[in-house]
Design a protein around this motif. Structure first.
Motif, mmCIF file in Angstrom:
data_model
loop_
_atom_site.group_PDB
_atom_site.id
_atom_site.type_symbol
_atom_site.label_atom_id
_atom_site.label_comp_id
_atom_site.label_asym_id
_atom_site.label_seq_id
_atom_site.Cartn_x
_atom_site.Cartn_y
_atom_site.Cartn_z
ATOM 1 N N LEU A 1 0.825 -1.205 0.000
ATOM 2 C CA LEU A 1 0.000 0.000 0.000
ATOM 3 C C LEU A 1 0.862 1.260 0.000
ATOM 4 N N SER A 2 1.925 1.264 0.810
ATOM 5 C CA SER A 2 2.827 2.411 0.873
ATOM 6 C C SER A 2 3.544 2.607 -0.461
ATOM 7 N N ASN A 3 3.912 1.511 -1.080
ATOM 8 C CA ASN A 3 4.618 1.556 -2.353
ATOM 9 C C ASN A 3 3.753 2.135 -3.469
ATOM 10 N N LEU A 4 2.440 1.995 -3.320
ATOM 11 C CA LEU A 4 1.514 2.411 -4.371
ATOM 12 C C LEU A 4 0.890 3.780 -4.125
ATOM 13 N N ASP A 5 1.324 4.489 -3.094
ATOM 14 C CA ASP A 5 0.824 5.840 -2.865
ATOM 15 C C ASP A 5 1.111 6.725 -4.073
ATOM 16 N N ASN A 6 0.066 7.335 -4.607
ATOM 17 C CA ASN A 6 0.193 8.251 -5.756
ATOM 18 C C ASN A 6 0.821 7.560 -6.974
ATOM 19 N N ALA A 7 0.529 6.266 -7.132
ATOM 20 C CA ALA A 7 1.125 5.513 -8.244
ATOM 21 C C ALA A 7 0.326 5.625 -9.533
ATOM 22 N N PHE A 8 -0.920 6.122 -9.452
ATOM 23 C CA PHE A 8 -1.781 6.158 -10.635
ATOM 24 C C PHE A 8 -2.309 7.570 -10.880
ATOM 25 N N ALA A 9 -2.426 7.910 -12.151
ATOM 26 C CA ALA A 9 -2.946 9.222 -12.524
ATOM 27 C C ALA A 9 -3.833 9.088 -13.753
ATOM 28 N N LEU A 10 -4.985 9.739 -13.723
ATOM 29 C CA LEU A 10 -5.883 9.731 -14.879
ATOM 30 C C LEU A 10 -5.359 10.669 -15.949
ATOM 31 N N THR A 11 -5.336 10.196 -17.188
ATOM 32 C CA THR A 11 -4.889 11.016 -18.308
ATOM 33 C C THR A 11 -6.052 11.450 -19.197
ATOM 34 N N GLU A 12 -7.226 10.877 -18.956
ATOM 35 C CA GLU A 12 -8.421 11.221 -19.720
ATOM 36 C C GLU A 12 -9.612 11.289 -18.770
ATOM 37 N N LYS A 13 -10.686 11.882 -19.242
ATOM 38 C CA LYS A 13 -11.908 11.919 -18.462
ATOM 39 C C LYS A 13 -12.612 10.587 -18.568
ATOM 40 N N LEU A 14 -13.027 10.049 -17.437
ATOM 41 C CA LEU A 14 -13.716 8.763 -17.425
ATOM 42 C C LEU A 14 -15.025 8.871 -18.203
ATOM 43 N N PRO A 15 -15.231 8.025 -19.233
ATOM 44 C CA PRO A 15 -16.400 8.180 -20.105
ATOM 45 C C PRO A 15 -17.692 7.603 -19.548
ATOM 46 N N THR B 1 -2.992 -9.685 -2.342
ATOM 47 C CA THR B 1 -3.656 -9.065 -1.194
ATOM 48 C C THR B 1 -4.717 -8.065 -1.643
ATOM 49 N N GLY B 2 -4.751 -7.740 -2.933
ATOM 50 C CA GLY B 2 -5.684 -6.735 -3.435
ATOM 51 C C GLY B 2 -5.165 -5.321 -3.298
ATOM 52 N N ALA B 3 -3.898 -5.151 -2.881
ATOM 53 C CA ALA B 3 -3.358 -3.811 -2.632
ATOM 54 C C ALA B 3 -3.288 -2.981 -3.916
ATOM 55 N N SER B 4 -2.872 -3.601 -5.018
ATOM 56 C CA SER B 4 -2.760 -2.849 -6.273
ATOM 57 C C SER B 4 -4.133 -2.399 -6.756
ATOM 58 N N LEU B 5 -5.109 -3.300 -6.724
ATOM 59 C CA LEU B 5 -6.463 -2.943 -7.139
ATOM 60 C C LEU B 5 -7.069 -1.922 -6.189
ATOM 61 N N GLN B 6 -6.741 -2.030 -4.907
ATOM 62 C CA GLN B 6 -7.219 -1.061 -3.923
ATOM 63 C C GLN B 6 -6.675 0.333 -4.226
ATOM 64 N N ALA B 7 -5.375 0.428 -4.520
ATOM 65 C CA ALA B 7 -4.760 1.721 -4.825
ATOM 66 C C ALA B 7 -5.329 2.308 -6.112
ATOM 67 N N LEU B 8 -5.547 1.447 -7.114
ATOM 68 C CA LEU B 8 -6.115 1.925 -8.378
ATOM 69 C C LEU B 8 -7.546 2.395 -8.176
ATOM 70 N N GLY B 9 -8.322 1.655 -7.380
ATOM 71 C CA GLY B 9 -9.697 2.067 -7.092
ATOM 72 C C GLY B 9 -9.756 3.380 -6.349
ATOM 73 N N ARG B 10 -8.867 3.566 -5.382
ATOM 74 C CA ARG B 10 -8.826 4.827 -4.641
ATOM 75 C C ARG B 10 -8.471 5.991 -5.556
ATOM 76 N N ALA B 11 -7.510 5.766 -6.447
ATOM 77 C CA ALA B 11 -7.107 6.823 -7.377
ATOM 78 C C ALA B 11 -8.266 7.231 -8.274
ATOM 79 N N LEU B 12 -9.019 6.262 -8.747
ATOM 80 C CA LEU B 12 -10.162 6.573 -9.606
ATOM 81 C C LEU B 12 -11.206 7.385 -8.841
ATOM 82 N N TYR B 13 -11.526 6.977 -7.634
ATOM 83 C CA TYR B 13 -12.526 7.698 -6.858
ATOM 84 C C TYR B 13 -12.109 9.129 -6.583
#
Length: 281
Positions: free
Chosen positions: A211-225, A238-250
């Motif tokens: 989870l710590s490793n994935l802090d601010n690991a994802f950024a949206l480049t387009e508007k979600l359609p 553990t679901g950590a990567s999907l959790q971080a990606l889901g948080r970034a999207l929200y």
């Protein structure tokens, strides 16, 4: 002219011409429509994507109908024999991770990260062994299609990889699998998320380290359609990567903090993976 991926021809050969089981290589593959229907994950291929839109004269309709029937029978064929199918057809129970205050992300895997799937995934992912792809595709098709999701209201987001890792590996294994899932479910892929090149491999890390490793690991480049998003990863340990990606999207889609969940609830995010954990654990 549309350019096919380099692995697609081999995949077609394995699926539609080679009728031996893709795992044991001894027995004939069994049509999925003939496999016992007691397993809740059992599904067949959507044949609508291969049907022609051409119009025929009345005296041609009978021949066309027979031709379509043969194609549908072949497209409904499995890639494994009955014995091998049942040896891996263990749909894990879904588990949840939190991505916002009071909001959980459900994660459903197709099977467990056990033999022979573990070895097949590693050979495909780290050694670009495309001979394992038909087996992985068979497993992937056991995933139940998300309820209420279709091509007009949903998108699939494959777990993004970094440019550095893509250059080193030479291909994106998660995107290859996601493309096949997209075709099977007839839900489009969306590549509007970028992974930042400042994280290390998740392999061998604890959940807290992941989870710590994935802090601010994802950024949206387009508007979600759309407002229905299906996240996909190959292995959800553990679901950590999907959790971080889901948080970034929200947080990035709504522009709000994760505590303002009443607006975040307008978006529906679910997650799927090829494999999770171990059946013995």
């Amino acid at each position: 002219m549309r350019r096919l991926p380099p692995y697609q021809t081999g995949l077609w050969l394995a699926e539609y011409i080679d009728i031996r089981c893709q795992l044991c290589r001894v027995y004939r593959s069994t049509p999925q429509i003939h496999l016992p229907l007691s397993h809740p994950s059992l599904s067949t291929v959507d044949v609508d994507s291969v049907r022609t839109n051409a119009k025929f004269l009345p005296n041609q309709q009978s021949a066309v109908a027979k031709f379509r029937q043969k194609i549908e029978q072949r497209l409904n064929s499995g890639l494994l024999c009955t014995q091998c199918h049942h040896s891996i057809a263990w749909l894990p129970k879904p588990f949840e991770v939190d991505i916002a205050a009071g909001i959980d992300l459900p994660i459903q895997a197709a099977t467990y990260y056990d033999y022979p799937i573990r070895q097949a995934i590693r050979a495909f992912k780290y050694h670009e062994n495309m001979t394992k792809l038909p087996l992985l595709l068979h497993v992937l098709r056991q995933l139940p299609r998300p309820h209420g999701c279709h091509q007009n209201n949903s998108v699939i987001v494959a777990m993004p990889t970094t440019e550095q890792r893509l250059v080193k590996r030479g291909f994106d294994p998660v995107m290859v699998l996601a493309a096949q899932l997209s075709e099977h479910w007839r839900i489009p892929l969306w590549q509007g998320v970028q992974r930042i090149d400042n994280t290390v491999s998740q392999q061998g890390l604890t959940r807290a380290e992941r989870l710590s490793n994935l802090d601010n690991a994802f950024a949206l480049t387009e508007k979600l359609p759309v407002k229905r998003v299906i996240l996909f990863d190959d292995v959800a340990t553990t679901g950590a990567s999907l959790q971080a990606l889901g948080r970034a999207l929200y947080t990035q889609v709504t522009g709000l903090t994760v505590t303002e969940s009443y607006i975040a609830n307008q978006y529906h995010i679910s997650a799927y993976a090829l494999a999770h954990g171990s059946h013995s654990s």
